[in-house]
Design an enzyme around this catalytic site. Structure first.
Site, PDB file in Angstrom:
ATOM      1  N   ASP A  45       0.844  -1.205   0.000  1.00  0.00           N
ATOM      2  CA  ASP A  45       0.000   0.000   0.000  1.00  0.00           C
ATOM      3  C   ASP A  45       0.877   1.253   0.000  1.00  0.00           C
ATOM      4  OD1 ASP A  45       0.865  -0.054   2.622  1.00  0.00           O
ATOM      5  OD2 ASP A  45      -1.123   0.180   3.523  1.00  0.00           O
ATOM      6  N   ASP A  84      -1.118  -6.322  -0.346  1.00  0.00           N
ATOM      7  CA  ASP A  84      -1.141  -5.641   0.953  1.00  0.00           C
ATOM      8  C   ASP A  84      -2.555  -5.157   1.258  1.00  0.00           C
ATOM      9  OD1 ASP A  84       0.168  -4.734   3.191  1.00  0.00           O
ATOM     10  OD2 ASP A  84       1.143  -3.027   2.199  1.00  0.00           O
ATOM     11  N   LYS A 114      -0.832  -9.453   3.017  1.00  0.00           N
ATOM     12  CA  LYS A 114      -0.107  -8.948   4.185  1.00  0.00           C
ATOM     13  C   LYS A 114      -1.021  -7.997   4.923  1.00  0.00           C
ATOM     14  CE  LYS A 114       3.217  -5.628   3.995  1.00  0.00           C
ATOM     15  NZ  LYS A 114       2.646  -4.606   4.891  1.00  0.00           N
ATOM     16  N   GLU A 183       9.460  -3.784  10.713  1.00  0.00           N
ATOM     17  CA  GLU A 183       9.814  -2.476  10.125  1.00  0.00           C
ATOM     18  C   GLU A 183      10.325  -1.508  11.179  1.00  0.00           C
ATOM     19  OE1 GLU A 183       7.033  -0.777   7.349  1.00  0.00           O
ATOM     20  OE2 GLU A 183       8.085   1.152   7.331  1.00  0.00           O
TER      21      GLU A 183
HETATM   22  O1  KIV Z   1       3.498  -1.079   1.716  1.00  0.00           O
HETATM   23  C1  KIV Z   1       4.645  -1.537   1.656  1.00  0.00           C
HETATM   24  O2  KIV Z   1       5.355  -1.375   0.652  1.00  0.00           O
HETATM   25  C2  KIV Z   1       5.130  -2.269   2.810  1.00  0.00           C
HETATM   26  C3  KIV Z   1       6.585  -2.617   2.848  1.00  0.00           C
HETATM   27  C4  KIV Z   1       7.404  -1.403   3.039  1.00  0.00           C
HETATM   28  C5  KIV Z   1       6.888  -3.664   3.847  1.00  0.00           C
HETATM   29  O3  KIV Z   1       4.400  -2.554   3.700  1.00  0.00           O
END
Ligand code: KIV
Length: 266
Positions: A45, A84, A114, A183
């Site tokens: 995201d 995501d 995710k 993170e």
């Molecule tokens: O949104 C994203 O790109 C992420 C990564 C930085 C892990 O969550």
């Protein structure tokens, strides 16, 4: 090369081989990441910031994530595609979370999703995993909590915050995630989490002791220059190169140097 699967990711950890993860948001960027042999393509995201130009990931919608994930899936031949889950697609209601997670697989060709959070989202993770949808966790700095966290800051520096991240990491593993993103946490804490968990840890700003690393592709390529977090390493300066090319095109059109006979039809 055969398609990378969730068990392949676990095997890499068991064999002590590092797991590579990069974001991609469309067909050409996904092709690059896939052809380079990266294990996991994350349709993050973060596209809200590096593609849409918003200053947080919060406004990104499910429909936008499905649109981008579809483009990525079309390009990918080998990497595992992870979609995501955007803000408010899984926090409000468990059944809605399962349906939204399922959309990534059913409508967009992803193989996993995710989502951000630890103890607070374990029941949601359990429900999604129970529906047969693999989940990657994400603890530490969780950008969807930017306002609650008071900004994009390193997490886990004091004892209480450290304990919370350890509890979050343990909780998401117990809930069934196949890997967890760590993170912006101190390297020593990431190492401790890696020693405590049996699933792979994927670091971004979490130091060298994780089982794998993830970066935002536009940061790595030098395509996004609004700000550069300390944990980013730039491997190219594509914005500079693109700017040079576009300025040269402008100059040649204005001077009449482009097109020549070579680019014209008889
Ligand atoms: O949104 C994203 O790109 C992420 C990564 C930085 C892990 O969550």
């Amino acid at each position: 090369m055969p398609k990378i699967t969730i068990p392949d990711i676990s095997t890499k950890k068991a064999e002590g081989r590092k797991i590579t993860v990069l974001t991609a948001y469309d067909f050409p960027t996904a092709q690059i990441v896939d052809e380079a042999g990266i294990d996991i393509v994350l349709v993050g995201d973060s596209l809200g910031m590096v593609v849409q130009g918003i200053d947080s990931t919060l406004p990104v919608t499910m429909d936008e994530m499905i649109y981008h994930t579809r483009m990525v899936s079309r390009a990918v031949k080998t990497s595992l595609v992870v979609g995501d889950m955007p803000f408010l697609s899984y926090q409000a209601d468990r059944a809605e979370a399962v349906r939204n997670a399922g959309r990534f697989l059913k409508e967009a060709g992803a193989e996993a999703v995710k989502l951000e959070g630890g103890v607070a989202v374990v029941e949601t993770i359990r429900a999604i995993v129970a529906a047969g949808i693999p989940v990657m966790g994400h603890v530490g700095l969780t950008p969807q909590h930017v306002h609650a966290l008071g900004g994009y800051k390193v997490q886990g520096r004091d004892e209480a915050a450290r304990e919370k991240i350890l509890a979050d990491a343990r909780a998401v593993q117990e809930a069934g995630v196949f890997a967890v993103v760590l993170e912006a946490i101190p390297s020593a804490l990431a190492r401790e989490i890696g020693g405590m968990l049996s699933i792979p840890t994927i670091g971004i700003g979490a130091g060298p002791h994780c089982d794998g690393q993830v970066l935002v592709l536009h940061d790595l390529l030098g395509l996004f220059d609004r700000f550069t977090p300390k944990f980013v390493k730039r491997y190219a300066s594509l914005k500079d190169e693109a700017l040079r090319a576009v300025k040269e095109y402008k100059k040649e059109v204005e001077s009449g140097a482009f097109p020549t006979d070579e680019q014209s039809f008889k």
